[in-house]
Design an enzyme around this catalytic site. Structure first.
Site, PDB file in Angstrom:
ATOM      1  N   ARG A  55    -125.012 -35.030   8.343  1.00  0.00           N
ATOM      2  CA  ARG A  55    -124.423 -33.769   8.771  1.00  0.00           C
ATOM      3  C   ARG A  55    -123.133 -33.929   9.571  1.00  0.00           C
ATOM      4  O   ARG A  55    -122.121 -33.268   9.303  1.00  0.00           O
ATOM      5  CB  ARG A  55    -125.421 -32.972   9.647  1.00  0.00           C
ATOM      6  CG  ARG A  55    -126.450 -32.203   8.865  1.00  0.00           C
ATOM      7  CD  ARG A  55    -127.757 -32.212   9.603  1.00  0.00           C
ATOM      8  NE  ARG A  55    -128.276 -33.567   9.586  1.00  0.00           N
ATOM      9  CZ  ARG A  55    -128.990 -34.060   8.569  1.00  0.00           C
ATOM     10  NH1 ARG A  55    -129.311 -33.297   7.572  1.00  0.00           N
ATOM     11  NH2 ARG A  55    -129.386 -35.324   8.571  1.00  0.00           N
ATOM     12  N   THR A  56    -123.179 -34.783  10.591  1.00  0.00           N
ATOM     13  CA  THR A  56    -122.054 -34.812  11.534  1.00  0.00           C
ATOM     14  C   THR A  56    -120.783 -35.295  10.847  1.00  0.00           C
ATOM     15  O   THR A  56    -119.720 -34.675  10.959  1.00  0.00           O
ATOM     16  CB  THR A  56    -122.411 -35.702  12.739  1.00  0.00           C
ATOM     17  OG1 THR A  56    -123.692 -35.312  13.221  1.00  0.00           O
ATOM     18  CG2 THR A  56    -121.386 -35.543  13.851  1.00  0.00           C
ATOM     19  N   LYS A  85    -115.939 -58.977  13.108  1.00  0.00           N
ATOM     20  CA  LYS A  85    -115.237 -60.222  13.472  1.00  0.00           C
ATOM     21  C   LYS A  85    -115.141 -60.379  14.983  1.00  0.00           C
ATOM     22  O   LYS A  85    -114.497 -61.293  15.482  1.00  0.00           O
ATOM     23  CB  LYS A  85    -113.819 -60.206  12.888  1.00  0.00           C
ATOM     24  CG  LYS A  85    -113.750 -60.025  11.385  1.00  0.00           C
ATOM     25  CD  LYS A  85    -112.283 -59.915  10.954  1.00  0.00           C
ATOM     26  CE  LYS A  85    -112.167 -59.163   9.654  1.00  0.00           C
ATOM     27  NZ  LYS A  85    -110.793 -58.702   9.411  1.00  0.00           N
ATOM     28  N   ARG A 106    -119.103 -41.974  16.321  1.00  0.00           N
ATOM     29  CA  ARG A 106    -120.533 -42.129  16.631  1.00  0.00           C
ATOM     30  C   ARG A 106    -120.779 -43.606  16.902  1.00  0.00           C
ATOM     31  O   ARG A 106    -120.348 -44.459  16.125  1.00  0.00           O
ATOM     32  CB  ARG A 106    -121.405 -41.651  15.477  1.00  0.00           C
ATOM     33  CG  ARG A 106    -122.878 -41.975  15.681  1.00  0.00           C
ATOM     34  CD  ARG A 106    -123.766 -41.305  14.677  1.00  0.00           C
ATOM     35  NE  ARG A 106    -123.851 -39.875  14.946  1.00  0.00           N
ATOM     36  CZ  ARG A 106    -124.643 -39.040  14.273  1.00  0.00           C
ATOM     37  NH1 ARG A 106    -125.418 -39.506  13.301  1.00  0.00           N
ATOM     38  NH2 ARG A 106    -124.680 -37.767  14.563  1.00  0.00           N
ATOM     39  N   HIS A 134    -125.009 -35.770  22.346  1.00  0.00           N
ATOM     40  CA  HIS A 134    -124.465 -35.364  21.040  1.00  0.00           C
ATOM     41  C   HIS A 134    -123.945 -33.932  21.240  1.00  0.00           C
ATOM     42  O   HIS A 134    -124.532 -32.963  20.784  1.00  0.00           O
ATOM     43  CB  HIS A 134    -125.571 -35.420  19.996  1.00  0.00           C
ATOM     44  CG  HIS A 134    -125.114 -35.315  18.570  1.00  0.00           C
ATOM     45  ND1 HIS A 134    -123.818 -34.968  18.202  1.00  0.00           N
ATOM     46  CD2 HIS A 134    -125.790 -35.517  17.410  1.00  0.00           C
ATOM     47  CE1 HIS A 134    -123.737 -34.956  16.888  1.00  0.00           C
ATOM     48  NE2 HIS A 134    -124.910 -35.284  16.378  1.00  0.00           N
TER      49      HIS A 134
HETATM   50  N1   CP Z   1    -127.960 -33.831  13.468  1.00  0.00           N
HETATM   51  C1   CP Z   1    -127.261 -34.938  13.151  1.00  0.00           C
HETATM   52  O1   CP Z   1    -126.559 -35.515  13.992  1.00  0.00           O
HETATM   53  O2   CP Z   1    -127.398 -35.338  11.868  1.00  0.00           O
HETATM   54  P1   CP Z   1    -126.733 -36.634  11.248  1.00  0.00           P
HETATM   55  O3   CP Z   1    -127.336 -37.825  11.980  1.00  0.00           O
HETATM   56  O4   CP Z   1    -127.082 -36.628   9.799  1.00  0.00           O
HETATM   57  O5   CP Z   1    -125.259 -36.565  11.499  1.00  0.00           O
END
Ligand code: CP
Length: 310
Positions: A55-56, A85, A106, A134
């Protein structure tokens, strides 16, 4: 003028900024329906993902494309970038910020987004830092609640599952502190309770909350059920994971005891904690919630760029 620069954590959002962001997200829904606009044709967004994502990453990339911008990046960055590396995060960010106008990252480590922001020449958006935060997920969660209920003040929100490693729960708790008369019930197995630093923040902000292990007793009274996955990959051992796994399941029987206008949310992915038999119930809003991620992320990109590059 931009109203945001880095997006690192949920505590940086106050009510006024949330209201403006949600107004923008509403406008972005219309923009997306029309196929997008050429708002940022000269901007490049980097997506740097050290952890898996559906999703993100897809919604951020889609958001940038819908705004007319371009996207570069990598998934599985620990393997597919020079991190393998031995390149440090700081060196990597210094380089990537010279190639792009916005970095969405991320990472596996709590605090990684802050470390990136400290050396970046362009805005950094935290797309999840380990079991830390998040914030953009929590923003779309809150936007979904506002859309579905018409407001957030006065709601009773049950957060269920892995509240220790579930970073979305931390960020959502911080955001909810901006609203009046909100009540939070934290429902978790004993070994994945909500961290004390989150409770401390809620105490400071005078948010009413309780911790319990009894989901059934709340089923008829809560307005929002925010279910989460037990984050297997973050547990120190299989034994600890098995103590938490499978304790709280949202199934047809439980949903039948919920209020008629209750809302069932989940940041997704799910791993069995919401049965698919619930998906067709109008209270199951998790796919609508994921769709809202596109609009919120379009709005966030716009807030980071502001009037630049018209
Ligand atoms: N909710 C969420 O962060 O989904 P993903 O890990 O698929 O990005």
């Amino acid at each position: 003028m931009s109203t945001l620069y880095h997006v690192l954590g949920a505590k940086q959002f106050d009510r006024q900024l949330l209201d403006r962001l949600f107004d923008s997200a509403k406008e972005m829904e219309q923009v997306a329906v029309r196929g997008g606009i050429q708002r940022y044709p000269n901007k490049i967004m980097s997506t740097l993902f050290f952890e898996a994502s559906t999703r993100t990453r897809f919604s951020f990339e889609s958001a940038m494309h819908r705004l007319g911008g371009r996207v570069i990046g990598t998934e599985n960055a620990s393997q597919f970038s020079s991190a393998i590396k031995g390149e440090t995060l700081e060196d990597m960010i210094r380089i990537i910020s010279g190639y792009s106008d916005l970095i969405v990252m991320r990472h596996t480590d709590i605090g990684a987004a802050k470390r990136a922001a400290a050396v970046s020449g362009v805005p950094v958006i935290n797309a999840g830092d380990g079991s830390g935060e998040h914030p953009t997920q929590a923003l779309l969660d809150l936007y979904t609640i506002q859309k579905e209920f018409g407001g957030i003040d006065g709601l009773h929100i049950a957060m269920i599952g892995d509240l220790t490693y579930g970073r979305t729960v931390h960020s959502l708790s911080y955001l909810l502190a901006n609203y009046r008369d909100v009540r939070i019930s934290f429902i978790s197995p004993d070994n994945v309770q909500i961290p004390s630093y989150v409770k401390q923040y809620l105490d400071e902000k005078k948010v009413a909350y309780e911790e319990t292990s009894d989901l059934e007793s709340l089923a008829g009274s809560a307005d929002v059920f925010y279910q989460t996955r037990i984050q297997k990959e973050r547990f120190p051992s299989v034994e600890e994971y098995s103590k938490a796994e499978g304790k709280y399941i949202i199934d047809r029987k439980l949903v039948d005891t919920m209020k008629r206008n209750a809302l069932i949310l989940h940041p997704l992915p799910r791993a069995g904690e919401i049965h698919t038999e619930v998906d067709d119930d109008p209270r199951a809003a998790y796919f609508r919630q994921a769709q809202n991620g596109l609009y919120i992320r379009m709005a966030l990109i716009e807030k980071c760029f502001g009037d630049q590059d018209q």
